[in-house]
Design a protein around this motif. Structure first.
Motif, PDB file in Angstrom:
ATOM      1  N   LEU A 104     -30.084  -8.913   9.817  1.00 54.59           N
ATOM      2  CA  LEU A 104     -29.455 -10.125   9.642  1.00 54.59           C
ATOM      3  C   LEU A 104     -29.717 -10.998   8.335  1.00 54.59           C
ATOM      4  CD1 LEU A 104     -27.355 -11.858  11.472  1.00 54.59           C
ATOM      5  CD2 LEU A 104     -29.366 -12.864  12.518  1.00 54.59           C
ATOM      6  N   PRO A 105     -30.960 -11.252   7.951  1.00 47.92           N
ATOM      7  CA  PRO A 105     -31.133 -12.039   7.074  1.00 47.92           C
ATOM      8  C   PRO A 105     -30.614 -11.502   5.689  1.00 47.92           C
ATOM      9  CG  PRO A 105     -33.155 -11.921   8.305  1.00 47.92           C
ATOM     10  CD  PRO A 105     -32.237 -10.893   8.868  1.00 47.92           C
ATOM     11  N   PRO A 106     -30.777 -10.324   5.177  1.00 49.02           N
ATOM     12  CA  PRO A 106     -30.066  -9.925   4.029  1.00 49.02           C
ATOM     13  C   PRO A 106     -28.545  -9.730   4.238  1.00 49.02           C
ATOM     14  CG  PRO A 106     -31.820  -8.244   4.722  1.00 49.02           C
ATOM     15  CD  PRO A 106     -31.567  -9.396   5.990  1.00 49.02           C
ATOM     16  N   GLY A 107     -28.069  -9.499   5.247  1.00 47.85           N
ATOM     17  CA  GLY A 107     -26.629  -9.322   5.579  1.00 47.85           C
ATOM     18  C   GLY A 107     -25.749 -10.598   5.459  1.00 47.85           C
ATOM     19  N   ARG A 108     -26.446 -11.640   5.828  1.00 48.44           N
ATOM     20  CA  ARG A 108     -25.821 -12.900   6.311  1.00 48.44           C
ATOM     21  C   ARG A 108     -26.241 -13.999   5.278  1.00 48.44           C
ATOM     22  NH1 ARG A 108     -24.764 -13.793  11.754  1.00 48.44           N
ATOM     23  NH2 ARG A 108     -23.478 -11.991  11.628  1.00 48.44           N
ATOM     24  N   SER A 109     -27.590 -14.071   5.645  1.00 44.36           N
ATOM     25  CA  SER A 109     -28.104 -15.500   5.258  1.00 44.36           C
ATOM     26  C   SER A 109     -28.401 -15.481   3.750  1.00 44.36           C
ATOM     27  CB  SER A 109     -29.495 -15.692   5.860  1.00 44.36           C
ATOM     28  OG  SER A 109     -30.495 -14.644   5.523  1.00 44.36           O
ATOM     29  N   ILE A 110     -29.094 -14.143   2.922  1.00 44.04           N
ATOM     30  CA  ILE A 110     -29.280 -14.019   1.846  1.00 44.04           C
ATOM     31  C   ILE A 110     -28.111 -14.099   0.922  1.00 44.04           C
ATOM     32  CG2 ILE A 110     -30.295 -12.536   0.000  1.00 44.04           C
ATOM     33  CD1 ILE A 110     -32.456 -13.840   1.867  1.00 44.04           C
ATOM     34  N   CYS A 111     -26.993 -13.390   1.370  1.00 50.67           N
ATOM     35  CA  CYS A 111     -25.595 -13.441   0.734  1.00 50.67           C
ATOM     36  C   CYS A 111     -25.049 -14.983   0.539  1.00 50.67           C
ATOM     37  CB  CYS A 111     -24.684 -12.327   1.243  1.00 50.67           C
ATOM     38  SG  CYS A 111     -24.994 -10.842   0.962  1.00 50.67           S
ATOM     39  N   ALA A 112     -24.963 -15.485   1.870  1.00 54.18           N
ATOM     40  CA  ALA A 112     -24.605 -17.049   1.884  1.00 54.18           C
ATOM     41  C   ALA A 112     -25.156 -17.902   1.186  1.00 54.18           C
ATOM     42  CB  ALA A 112     -24.476 -17.336   3.227  1.00 54.18           C
ATOM     43  N   GLN A 140     -16.136 -14.232  -9.323  1.00 52.80           N
ATOM     44  CA  GLN A 140     -16.061 -12.797  -8.933  1.00 52.80           C
ATOM     45  C   GLN A 140     -17.264 -12.363  -7.849  1.00 52.80           C
ATOM     46  OE1 GLN A 140     -15.107 -10.193 -11.924  1.00 52.80           O
ATOM     47  NE2 GLN A 140     -13.698 -11.822 -13.012  1.00 52.80           N
ATOM     48  N   ALA A 141     -18.557 -12.496  -8.588  1.00 53.01           N
ATOM     49  CA  ALA A 141     -19.770 -12.025  -7.697  1.00 53.01           C
ATOM     50  C   ALA A 141     -19.786 -13.034  -6.394  1.00 53.01           C
ATOM     51  CB  ALA A 141     -20.766 -12.403  -8.677  1.00 53.01           C
ATOM     52  N   CYS A 142     -19.417 -14.143  -6.467  1.00 51.19           N
ATOM     53  CA  CYS A 142     -19.470 -14.930  -5.071  1.00 51.19           C
ATOM     54  C   CYS A 142     -18.526 -14.591  -3.976  1.00 51.19           C
ATOM     55  CB  CYS A 142     -19.110 -16.572  -5.434  1.00 51.19           C
ATOM     56  SG  CYS A 142     -20.698 -17.406  -6.300  1.00 51.19           S
ATOM     57  N   ARG A 143     -17.300 -14.153  -4.566  1.00 55.79           N
ATOM     58  CA  ARG A 143     -16.385 -13.426  -3.766  1.00 55.79           C
ATOM     59  C   ARG A 143     -17.060 -12.247  -2.914  1.00 55.79           C
ATOM     60  NH1 ARG A 143     -10.354 -13.366  -6.075  1.00 55.79           N
ATOM     61  NH2 ARG A 143      -9.748 -15.739  -5.662  1.00 55.79           N
ATOM     62  N   ALA A 144     -17.727 -11.450  -4.063  1.00 54.04           N
ATOM     63  CA  ALA A 144     -17.933 -10.298  -3.500  1.00 54.04           C
ATOM     64  C   ALA A 144     -19.388 -10.434  -2.352  1.00 54.04           C
ATOM     65  CB  ALA A 144     -18.413  -9.444  -4.519  1.00 54.04           C
ATOM     66  N   LEU A 145     -20.121 -11.200  -2.635  1.00 57.36           N
ATOM     67  CA  LEU A 145     -21.164 -11.454  -1.840  1.00 57.36           C
ATOM     68  C   LEU A 145     -20.705 -11.981  -0.509  1.00 57.36           C
ATOM     69  CD1 LEU A 145     -23.743 -13.040  -4.009  1.00 57.36           C
ATOM     70  CD2 LEU A 145     -24.046 -11.082  -2.763  1.00 57.36           C
ATOM     71  N   MET A 146     -19.651 -12.798  -0.225  1.00 52.16           N
ATOM     72  CA  MET A 146     -19.195 -13.418   0.978  1.00 52.16           C
ATOM     73  C   MET A 146     -18.612 -12.466   1.551  1.00 52.16           C
ATOM     74  SD  MET A 146     -20.672 -16.369   1.263  1.00 52.16           S
ATOM     75  CE  MET A 146     -19.672 -17.449   2.441  1.00 52.16           C
ATOM     76  N   ILE A 147     -17.771 -11.441   0.966  1.00 49.67           N
ATOM     77  CA  ILE A 147     -16.984 -10.514   1.709  1.00 49.67           C
ATOM     78  C   ILE A 147     -17.899  -9.527   2.287  1.00 49.67           C
ATOM     79  CG2 ILE A 147     -15.361  -8.585   1.519  1.00 49.67           C
ATOM     80  CD1 ILE A 147     -13.815 -10.451  -0.681  1.00 49.67           C
ATOM     81  N   CYS A 148     -19.204  -9.502   1.706  1.00 48.48           N
ATOM     82  CA  CYS A 148     -20.256  -8.316   2.463  1.00 48.48           C
ATOM     83  C   CYS A 148     -20.467  -8.750   3.686  1.00 48.48           C
ATOM     84  CB  CYS A 148     -21.528  -8.370   1.430  1.00 48.48           C
ATOM     85  SG  CYS A 148     -21.087  -7.369   0.045  1.00 48.48           S
ATOM     86  N   ILE A 149     -20.213  -9.975   4.281  1.00 45.54           N
ATOM     87  CA  ILE A 149     -20.661 -10.738   5.398  1.00 45.54           C
ATOM     88  C   ILE A 149     -19.919  -9.780   6.593  1.00 45.54           C
ATOM     89  CG2 ILE A 149     -20.971 -12.441   6.998  1.00 45.54           C
ATOM     90  CD1 ILE A 149     -21.054 -14.275   4.532  1.00 45.54           C
TER      91      ILE A 149
END
Length: 194
Positions: A106-114, A76-85
């Protein structure tokens, strides 16, 4: 130099977005292992959205995870992080501020979540693999995780390149500091004839 860095940073960010999107759609986040198996009649693989099985003839069937609440918390958490991109003409100052904003976002929005998503999911796969009480089928890391890590790293690098030009010193004339005492004019004696 700053325009070249910004351009490379932009393209790295765009490439990372494409790779991360492909990782999100990739079915192979974890793949059933063949270690210790004598006869392998089917292969199982999963991602954040569904679980699939492929038999020895190559016919695959996939089942979508029906309930979000029935899933383990880490999925559930992984889904939420990947959808935040998210997908993210003015004067030079505005462009510079937008580049710095992009470099910071860019780093927090995409890289850190991924990276967090792929690492968390991989940690669970590895933990389950070595758990003696886990079910019969053991899973290994799949290509989707490596794609997710690569996309996150490219986004981190692209963000750093967008942010770097803002740290370069500008060659503009500096105004005198209000804390500096003004210099008195130097008087040079001149000879007068007379």
């Amino acid at each position: 130099m700053s325009t070249a860095l910004e351009t490379v940073g932009f393209f790295l960010g765009a490439i990372s977005w494409l790779i991360t999107g492909a990782a999100l759609a990739n079915d192979y986040w974890k793949i059933s292992t063949v270690s210790g198996s004598v006869i392998i009649s089917n292969r199982q693989y999963e991602n954040l959205w569904h679980s699939c099985a492929e038999d020895s003839t190559g016919v695959a069937t996939a089942e979508t995870f029906e309930s979000l609440l029935a899933l383990p918390g880490y999925i559930q958490a992984c889904r939420a992080l990947m959808i935040c991109i998210k997908i993210g003409s003015a004067g030079d100052e505005t462009k510079a501020k937008m580049a710095v904003g992009g470099g910071v976002a860019l780093p927090p929005g995409r890289s850190i979540c991924a990276i967090v998503t792929a690492s968390w999911y991989a940690a669970r796969v590895v933990n389950d693999f070595y758990n003696p009480l886990y079910g019969i089928t053991r899973f290994e890391l799949g290509a989707g995780l490596y794609m997710c890590w690569a996309g996150g790293c490219l986004a981190l690098l692209g963000g750093a390149m967008l942010f770097a030009p803002a740290r370069e010193p500008h060659l503009e004339p500096k105004a005198p500091s209000p804390h500096t005492a003004p210099r008195a004019p130097v008087m040079v004696p001149t000879a007068h004839s007379g």
